[in-house]
Design an enzyme around this catalytic site. Structure first.
Site, PDB file in Angstrom:
ATOM      1  N   TYR A  52       0.830  -1.218   0.000  1.00  0.00           N
ATOM      2  CA  TYR A  52       0.000   0.000   0.000  1.00  0.00           C
ATOM      3  C   TYR A  52       0.864   1.269   0.000  1.00  0.00           C
ATOM      4  O   TYR A  52       0.363   2.368  -0.209  1.00  0.00           O
ATOM      5  CB  TYR A  52      -0.940   0.062   1.217  1.00  0.00           C
ATOM      6  N   LYS A  77       1.560  -6.371   5.879  1.00  0.00           N
ATOM      7  CA  LYS A  77       1.638  -7.579   5.043  1.00  0.00           C
ATOM      8  C   LYS A  77       2.881  -7.540   4.174  1.00  0.00           C
ATOM      9  O   LYS A  77       3.282  -6.463   3.705  1.00  0.00           O
ATOM     10  CB  LYS A  77       0.412  -7.681   4.122  1.00  0.00           C
ATOM     11  N   HIS A 110       0.794 -11.691   1.956  1.00  0.00           N
ATOM     12  CA  HIS A 110      -0.303 -10.973   1.287  1.00  0.00           C
ATOM     13  C   HIS A 110      -1.071 -11.835   0.277  1.00  0.00           C
ATOM     14  O   HIS A 110      -2.275 -11.682   0.117  1.00  0.00           O
ATOM     15  CB  HIS A 110       0.277  -9.734   0.584  1.00  0.00           C
TER      16      HIS A 110
END
Ligand code: NAP
Length: 249
Positions: A52, A77, A110
């Site tokens: 992210y 993650k 992930h």
């Protein structure tokens, strides 16, 4: 301010049943503000990921908030490009450094691709070293969960998967729950797709309880024993999305 109930994971660690995620908030000041707002209204689980690219913002918001670090359950993650033993070890340290923390509460693989076993060994070691309190996976199917369980000393505490009214994943949910692996739902609102916030069937239920469509969806997940993480960059929505503990469907 809403107090979110917690649940005990299979290794004894307590995890809030509802949390706040920051996927698709690449603007760091916006991500920081969103997490600041979320902490203010009562969220105590924050979900980010190396992919992210906003772990720094999450860390800053936690550091600058009046909430104690140990009262926030921080999840990040590892991305698939770091899936082997050596790279995973470095990836864990990189997440910690970006977050500005000396431990994470939950760290997930992930996606189920590449050398997941090598990466999992690194997560197990980091957990032993106190860098991570609970380790888990994301987007794993039942067979992949079982592979980890059968071959590794530590089984996942969590499988974070997409669950929402448009994608209910009953079998995956039931399997993980039967193995005492906590299901955590991502995209509970299906990212707003297919008019989920105005769908008439959900709206009828919502009217009956004096709640919004989104709140009914969150309740439906919670009552299935699923931890849920939603996202909004608007504080009024963040506030609405946590207000789900005063009634039952
Ligand atoms: P989501 O929570 O299902 O939906 C987010 C969307 O809903 C945003 O567009 C948001 O708009 C809107 N929204 C939120 N509350 C609302 C409300 N009360 N009224 C109207 N609109 C509302 O989708 P998500 O962000 O993809 O999923 C949640 C979290 O799960 C992520 O942030 C991330 O942490 C995690 N996740 C994990 C994976 C994985 O592979 N493990 C994948 C996806 C997501 P605004 O922001 O504009 O308010």
């Amino acid at each position: 301010m809403t107090n979110v109930p917690t649940v005990k994971l299979n290794n004894g660690v307590e995890m809030p049943t509802l949390g706040f995620g920051v996927f698709q908030v690449p603007d760091l000041s916006q991500a920081e503000q969103a997490v600041t707002d979320a902490l203010e209204v009562g969220y105590r689980l924050i979900d980010t990921a190396a992919a992210y690219q906003n772990e720094e913002a999450v860390g800053r918001a936690i550091k600058n908030s009046s909430v104690n670090r140990e009262d926030v359950f921080v999840t990040s993650k590892l991305w698939v490009s770091d899936f082997n033993y050596k790279r995973a070890k470095a990836g864990i340290d990189a997440s910690l450094q970006k977050l500005g923390l000396d431990y994470m509460d939950l760290y997930l693989l992930h996606q189920p691709y590449g050398d997941t076993m090598g990466a999992w060994r690194a997560l197990q070691e980091a957990q032993k070293e106190g860098k991570i309190r609970a380790i888990g996976v994301s987007n794993f199917y039942a067979d992949q969960l079982k592979d980890l369980e059968l071959t590794m000393p530590v089984k996942p505490a969590v499988n974070q998967i997409e669950v929402n009214p448009w994608y209910q994943q009953d079998q995956e949910v039931k399997f993980a729950q039967s193995e005492d692996i906590r299901v955590e739902a991502w995209a509970p609102f299906a990212e707003g797709k297919h008019d989920i916030f105005t769908n008439e069937t959900i709206a009828e239920i919502a009217a009956k309880y004096g709640k919004s469509n989104g709140q009914v969806i969150l309740r439906w997940l919670l009552q299935r024993g699923i931890t849920v993480i939603s996202k909004s960059v608007h504080k009024n929505r963040t506030d609405e999305d946590i207000d789900v503990f005063d009634s039952e469907l």
